[in-house]
Structure formats: C-alpha cells, structure tokens
Scaffold this motif. Structure first.
Motif, mmCIF file in Angstrom:
data_model
loop_
_atom_site.group_PDB
_atom_site.id
_atom_site.type_symbol
_atom_site.label_atom_id
_atom_site.label_comp_id
_atom_site.label_asym_id
_atom_site.label_seq_id
_atom_site.Cartn_x
_atom_site.Cartn_y
_atom_site.Cartn_z
ATOM 1 N N LEU A 102 0.935 -1.123 -0.019
ATOM 2 C CA LEU A 102 -0.077 0.051 -0.151
ATOM 3 C C LEU A 102 1.058 1.348 0.210
ATOM 4 N N ASP A 125 3.009 1.858 -3.330
ATOM 5 C CA ASP A 125 2.251 2.298 -4.517
ATOM 6 C C ASP A 125 1.854 3.525 -4.101
ATOM 7 N N ARG A 126 1.706 4.148 -3.227
ATOM 8 C CA ARG A 126 1.230 5.546 -2.846
ATOM 9 C C ARG A 126 2.464 6.550 -3.031
ATOM 10 N N GLN A 127 3.691 6.076 -2.456
ATOM 11 C CA GLN A 127 4.559 7.026 -2.202
ATOM 12 C C GLN A 127 5.800 7.026 -3.265
ATOM 13 N N VAL A 140 -3.015 5.838 7.048
ATOM 14 C CA VAL A 140 -2.897 6.235 5.778
ATOM 15 C C VAL A 140 -4.123 6.425 5.075
ATOM 16 N N ASN A 141 -5.179 5.848 5.523
ATOM 17 C CA ASN A 141 -6.668 6.083 4.798
ATOM 18 C C ASN A 141 -7.434 6.949 5.266
ATOM 19 N N SER A 197 0.201 14.271 2.541
ATOM 20 C CA SER A 197 1.438 14.510 2.592
ATOM 21 C C SER A 197 2.358 15.696 3.159
#
Length: 124
Positions: free
Chosen positions: A37, A40-42, A109-110, A116
C-alpha cells in the motif's frame, strides 16, 4: 469485503503444533499488506537509491510522520525476525503486535485528512 485482520487473527488460533508457522505467516502478510500500500502510494518514480523497503520507510516518515514510520520500522523488524531467524520462536504476541502495527498504519494512511507533508509545503 474480505476482512484480512480477522482472517489473520484466526490463523493465530491454530493448534500449537502449527502455531509458529501461522504466526510467521501473520507477521509477513501484515508487513507486506502495509508495504505494498505504502509503496504504491509513495515511492512512484522517485530516486532509485537503496532498497525499495528503505525508500518506502523513508517516504513513510516524510509523508505520514515519524510515528507511522516508526510503526512500519517495528513491523519490518518483526517480519525480518519471522522470516530469517528460524531458530527463534515466534509467539502469538509477536503476531498480535504485527496486526496492531498494520491496523494503525492502515488507519493513518486512509484517514481522509492524511495529506503528505510535501503537498502541504507545495501549497504555501
């Protein structure tokens, strides 16, 4: 939706004969669920220096703060112990700690207001 945490907690309740393997499995799956997770996001197209795991850890500190980064670091330590220290016993409390770290990271995160630090800096 499939409840991974519930599924992993059920594995911890396996017979004692298989509990060590089940706990190792719970720890590894907890780490990699969070790792993928965050990766893929960062990380995206960022610099390719060092390991992907190290980059994700550094990016987690930068994006979500030191508290979340520390949880990821502790989860990674648990995963390394579970995967590579095969002579050491892995206990239910280790698997439970991994699940708690993963749940806290997913929550952070969610969170709808999880923005950020770099995004906040750019908006100024």
């Amino acid at each position: 939706m499939f409840d991974y945490a519930k599924h992993l907690r059920l594995q911890v309740g396996t017979p004692a004969k298989h509990r060590d393997a089940a706990c190792r499995n719970v720890i590894g799956r907890s780490y990699y669920a969070v790792f993928h997770l965050l990766r893929d996001r960062q990380v995206g197209d960022g610099p390719r220096d060092g390991s992907v795991h190290g980059r994700v850890l550094r990016a987690t500190d930068d994006v979500y703060g030191r508290r979340v980064g520390q949880r990821l670091s502790e989860l990674k330590d648990l995963r390394n112990a579970a995967d590579y220290r095969l002579d050491d016993r892995v206990l239910v409390r280790h698997a439970d700690a991994a699940l708690k770290h993963a749940a806290a990271i997913f929550e952070a995160v969610n969170r709808p207001h999880a923005i950020s630090r770099s995004s906040r800096t750019r908006k100024r």
